[in-house]
Motif scaffolding. Structure first.
Motif, PDB file in Angstrom:
ATOM      1  N   PRO A   6      18.551  -3.016  -4.847  1.00  0.00           N
ATOM      2  CA  PRO A   6      18.018  -3.163  -3.487  1.00  0.00           C
ATOM      3  C   PRO A   6      16.488  -3.164  -3.517  1.00  0.00           C
ATOM      4  N   ARG A   7      15.882  -3.931  -2.616  1.00  0.00           N
ATOM      5  CA  ARG A   7      14.431  -3.998  -2.526  1.00  0.00           C
ATOM      6  C   ARG A   7      13.956  -3.332  -1.248  1.00  0.00           C
ATOM      7  N   VAL A   8      12.977  -2.453  -1.386  1.00  0.00           N
ATOM      8  CA  VAL A   8      12.425  -1.762  -0.225  1.00  0.00           C
ATOM      9  C   VAL A   8      10.923  -1.999  -0.179  1.00  0.00           C
ATOM     10  N   LEU A   9      10.446  -2.435   0.967  1.00  0.00           N
ATOM     11  CA  LEU A   9       9.006  -2.575   1.213  1.00  0.00           C
ATOM     12  C   LEU A   9       8.578  -1.386   2.056  1.00  0.00           C
ATOM     13  N   ILE A  10       7.653  -0.583   1.529  1.00  0.00           N
ATOM     14  CA  ILE A  10       7.165   0.599   2.229  1.00  0.00           C
ATOM     15  C   ILE A  10       5.863   0.264   2.940  1.00  0.00           C
ATOM     16  N   LEU A  11       5.808   0.570   4.222  1.00  0.00           N
ATOM     17  CA  LEU A  11       4.591   0.396   5.017  1.00  0.00           C
ATOM     18  C   LEU A  11       4.070   1.770   5.401  1.00  0.00           C
ATOM     19  N   ALA A  12       2.804   2.024   5.135  1.00  0.00           N
ATOM     20  CA  ALA A  12       2.217   3.317   5.464  1.00  0.00           C
ATOM     21  C   ALA A  12       0.728   3.126   5.702  1.00  0.00           C
ATOM     22  N   SER A  13       0.075   4.172   6.197  1.00  0.00           N
ATOM     23  CA  SER A  13      -1.376   4.106   6.398  1.00  0.00           C
ATOM     24  C   SER A  13      -2.123   5.156   5.596  1.00  0.00           C
ATOM     25  N   THR A  14      -1.461   6.234   5.199  1.00  0.00           N
ATOM     26  CA  THR A  14      -2.091   7.255   4.359  1.00  0.00           C
ATOM     27  C   THR A  14      -1.559   7.127   2.942  1.00  0.00           C
ATOM     28  N   PHE A  15      -2.465   6.810   2.013  1.00  0.00           N
ATOM     29  CA  PHE A  15      -2.055   6.614   0.622  1.00  0.00           C
ATOM     30  C   PHE A  15      -3.294   6.771  -0.238  1.00  0.00           C
ATOM     31  N   PRO A  16      -3.206   7.496  -1.362  1.00  0.00           N
ATOM     32  CA  PRO A  16      -4.401   7.735  -2.186  1.00  0.00           C
ATOM     33  C   PRO A  16      -4.961   6.454  -2.783  1.00  0.00           C
ATOM     34  N   ALA A  17      -6.297   6.374  -2.824  1.00  0.00           N
ATOM     35  CA  ALA A  17      -6.929   5.259  -3.512  1.00  0.00           C
ATOM     36  C   ALA A  17      -6.594   5.320  -5.003  1.00  0.00           C
ATOM     37  N   HIS A  18      -6.541   6.549  -5.518  1.00  0.00           N
ATOM     38  CA  HIS A  18      -6.181   6.795  -6.913  1.00  0.00           C
ATOM     39  C   HIS A  18      -5.386   8.097  -6.954  1.00  0.00           C
ATOM     40  N   PRO A  19      -4.369   8.204  -7.819  1.00  0.00           N
ATOM     41  CA  PRO A  19      -3.633   9.468  -7.933  1.00  0.00           C
ATOM     42  C   PRO A  19      -4.585  10.630  -8.209  1.00  0.00           C
ATOM     43  N   GLY A  20      -4.426  11.700  -7.435  1.00  0.00           N
ATOM     44  CA  GLY A  20      -5.243  12.882  -7.659  1.00  0.00           C
ATOM     45  C   GLY A  20      -6.580  12.873  -6.960  1.00  0.00           C
ATOM     46  N   ASP A  21      -6.807  11.924  -6.026  1.00  0.00           N
ATOM     47  CA  ASP A  21      -8.116  11.887  -5.355  1.00  0.00           C
ATOM     48  C   ASP A  21      -8.206  12.831  -4.158  1.00  0.00           C
ATOM     49  N   GLY A  22      -7.153  13.609  -3.920  1.00  0.00           N
ATOM     50  CA  GLY A  22      -7.170  14.563  -2.819  1.00  0.00           C
ATOM     51  C   GLY A  22      -6.457  14.089  -1.573  1.00  0.00           C
ATOM     52  N   THR A  23      -6.155  12.787  -1.483  1.00  0.00           N
ATOM     53  CA  THR A  23      -5.393  12.261  -0.345  1.00  0.00           C
ATOM     54  C   THR A  23      -3.930  12.673  -0.494  1.00  0.00           C
ATOM     55  N   PRO A  24      -3.270  13.083   0.604  1.00  0.00           N
ATOM     56  CA  PRO A  24      -1.852  13.450   0.498  1.00  0.00           C
ATOM     57  C   PRO A  24      -1.036  12.356  -0.183  1.00  0.00           C
ATOM     58  N   GLU A  25      -0.152  12.760  -1.088  1.00  0.00           N
ATOM     59  CA  GLU A  25       0.571  11.807  -1.927  1.00  0.00           C
ATOM     60  C   GLU A  25       2.064  11.749  -1.628  1.00  0.00           C
ATOM     61  N   PHE A  26       2.492  12.249  -0.452  1.00  0.00           N
ATOM     62  CA  PHE A  26       3.932  12.326  -0.201  1.00  0.00           C
ATOM     63  C   PHE A  26       4.588  10.950  -0.155  1.00  0.00           C
ATOM     64  N   VAL A  27       3.890   9.929   0.368  1.00  0.00           N
ATOM     65  CA  VAL A  27       4.466   8.582   0.378  1.00  0.00           C
ATOM     66  C   VAL A  27       4.597   8.070  -1.050  1.00  0.00           C
ATOM     67  N   GLY A  28       3.552   8.267  -1.850  1.00  0.00           N
ATOM     68  CA  GLY A  28       3.604   7.839  -3.238  1.00  0.00           C
ATOM     69  C   GLY A  28       4.659   8.567  -4.042  1.00  0.00           C
ATOM     70  N   ASP A  29       4.776   9.874  -3.837  1.00  0.00           N
ATOM     71  CA  ASP A  29       5.796  10.659  -4.547  1.00  0.00           C
ATOM     72  C   ASP A  29       7.194  10.130  -4.238  1.00  0.00           C
ATOM     73  N   LEU A  30       7.445   9.844  -2.965  1.00  0.00           N
ATOM     74  CA  LEU A  30       8.755   9.330  -2.577  1.00  0.00           C
ATOM     75  C   LEU A  30       8.976   7.942  -3.164  1.00  0.00           C
ATOM     76  N   ALA A  31       7.941   7.108  -3.142  1.00  0.00           N
ATOM     77  CA  ALA A  31       8.067   5.758  -3.688  1.00  0.00           C
ATOM     78  C   ALA A  31       8.466   5.799  -5.159  1.00  0.00           C
ATOM     79  N   VAL A  32       7.869   6.711  -5.911  1.00  0.00           N
ATOM     80  CA  VAL A  32       8.183   6.841  -7.337  1.00  0.00           C
ATOM     81  C   VAL A  32       9.647   7.233  -7.528  1.00  0.00           C
ATOM     82  N   GLU A  33      10.145   8.135  -6.697  1.00  0.00           N
ATOM     83  CA  GLU A  33      11.555   8.530  -6.797  1.00  0.00           C
ATOM     84  C   GLU A  33      12.478   7.369  -6.432  1.00  0.00           C
ATOM     85  N   LEU A  34      12.149   6.644  -5.360  1.00  0.00           N
ATOM     86  CA  LEU A  34      12.975   5.508  -4.943  1.00  0.00           C
ATOM     87  C   LEU A  34      13.029   4.440  -6.025  1.00  0.00           C
TER      88      LEU A  34
END
Length: 389
Positions: A6-34
């Motif tokens: 299955p293909r999922v396109l995730i749309l969000a507005s809060t996402f780190p410019a780079h991993p570990g830059d201090g921006t909340p990473e919950f969308v990215g964490d979930l994307a990695v699991e999916l």
């Protein structure tokens, strides 16, 4: 023949410019699991310092431009708070929406997703509503977009976006009631908070101490309640230090309020450095309140991560938070905005090592079922079900 994932396109507005830059990473964490069971692509707005096409821990990330680069900062943090902090950012709203519409349409054609996972009712949910009726939508609202907008003139738009989605996930029971109050049937909305990243967590060990190290983590905005924590500590008799992790539009105002106090503002930190803070602090205090705008926290991921490390917590008695923190069992709860009650809780926890040990053990136990892998499996199952509707 191997069945196509299955293909999922995730749309969000809060996402780190780079991993570990201090921006909340919950969308990215979930994307990695999916991505373990699905083909995932993330589409988010441009922010300063981010490449337009990149990889986040193996997940494909695309960004869209929407304003002259020099001033393109609407999505650098929380959009609503950014506008409140500087009203001129409102000039970016229309170009943002137009560009997002164009780019979502382009990615629907190029990626051909089976399902959209859309974070926030406004703007991403609204964009999905305008662009497509063919691709099913799972909508996730994290609190700010619902709480702050449900009693405004755009309430009819919220209703349309929610009705357009095949299913909506929320962070707590109160949000579920609000969504149902907008005309969504109970079977089309469920409580499913974001997961806590407990990988490589640095375990916290409760210690005997005469001077307590207090930790606050969050955006420096009204709903996080840091001003109440500073007021509570101002008249406290305990020996303490306070470390404030995070940045935001109220930064200078809060630093002025903390002048002369043993308070250190360290800005936003990477996950690695934040985990070190969980390890060496004696307690975390998250005094969330309902902002004048109506915005409030749903269930802060930082609370889950801190509890998962074993760090004792004091938090506000708000819906979502109370689903994890039971007063005097897995943490201490105080009434939002009550500075005296907050001060008493801090002094009680500071002076009782055995209480800190007990809260540490129970808080850690409760968070295990809310880890990113566990939440990711539940969201993957839900997305596959939505895709088949």
């Amino acid at each position: 023949m191997r069945k196509r994932r299955p293909r999922v396109l995730i749309l969000a507005s809060t996402f780190p410019a780079h991993p570990g830059d201090g921006t909340p990473e919950f969308v990215g964490d979930l994307a990695v699991e999916l991505a373990k069971t699905m083909d995932v692509r993330v589409l988010v707005p441009a922010v300063p310092g981010a490449d337009l096409v990149s990889s986040y821990k193996g997940v494909e990330v695309h960004r869209f431009r929407f304003f002259p680069r020099r001033w393109e900062d609407l999505a650098d943090g929380a959009i609503l708070e950014n506008i409140r902090g500087n009203w001129t950012r409102a000039l970016q709203i229309v170009p943002f929406l137009v560009s997002e519409l164009i780019h979502v349409g382009a990615h629907l054609r190029s990626f051909k997703p089976d399902v959209l996972h859309v974070f926030w009712i406004i703007p991403q949910g609204f964009t999905a509503y305008l662009v497509t009726r063919k691709v099913p939508v799972l909508l996730t609202t994290l609190g700010g977009d619902l709480y702050a907008l449900v009693d405004t003139p755009i309430k009819p738009i919220l209703k349309r976006v929610l009705k357009h989605a095949k299913h909506t996930t929320v962070m707590n029971a109160e949000m579920k009631r609000q969504v149902e109050g907008l005309g969504i049937t109970p079977d089309r909305v469920s409580v499913e908070p974001m997961g806590a990243d407990l990988s490589e967590i640095v375990p916290h060990t409760v210690r005997e101490t005469d001077r307590v190290d207090i930790l606050f983590v969050g955006r420096l905005v009204e709903k996080k309640g840091l001003t109440h924590l500073l007021d509570a500590l101002k008249d406290s008799t305990i020996d303490y230090s306070l470390t404030v992790v995070g940045d935001g539009p109220l930064g200078e105002e809060l630093k002025a309020q903390a002048a002369g106090m043993p308070v250190e503002f360290v800005g936003a930190l990477s996950k690695e450095k934040l985990r070190q803070q969980y390890s060496k602090a004696d307690m975390i205090v998250l005094p969330s309140v309902r902002a004048v705008s109506g915005d409030q926290d749903g269930l802060p991921v930082v609370l889950l991560e801190a509890l998962g490390s074993g760090l004792p917590a004091i938090a506000s008695n708000l819906s979502g938070i109370d689903s994890v923190v039971t007063d005097n069992e897995s943490g201490l709860l105080v009434q939002p905005g009550n500075d005296d009650e907050l001060r008493n809780a801090i002094e009680r926890l500071a002076g009782d090592t055995e209480l800190r040990r007990r809260l540490s053990a129970e808080g850690k136990r409760r968070v295990e079922e809310r880890s990113v892998p566990a939440v990711g499996r539940r969201y993957a199952s839900l997305l596959k079900r939505v895709a088949e509707q």
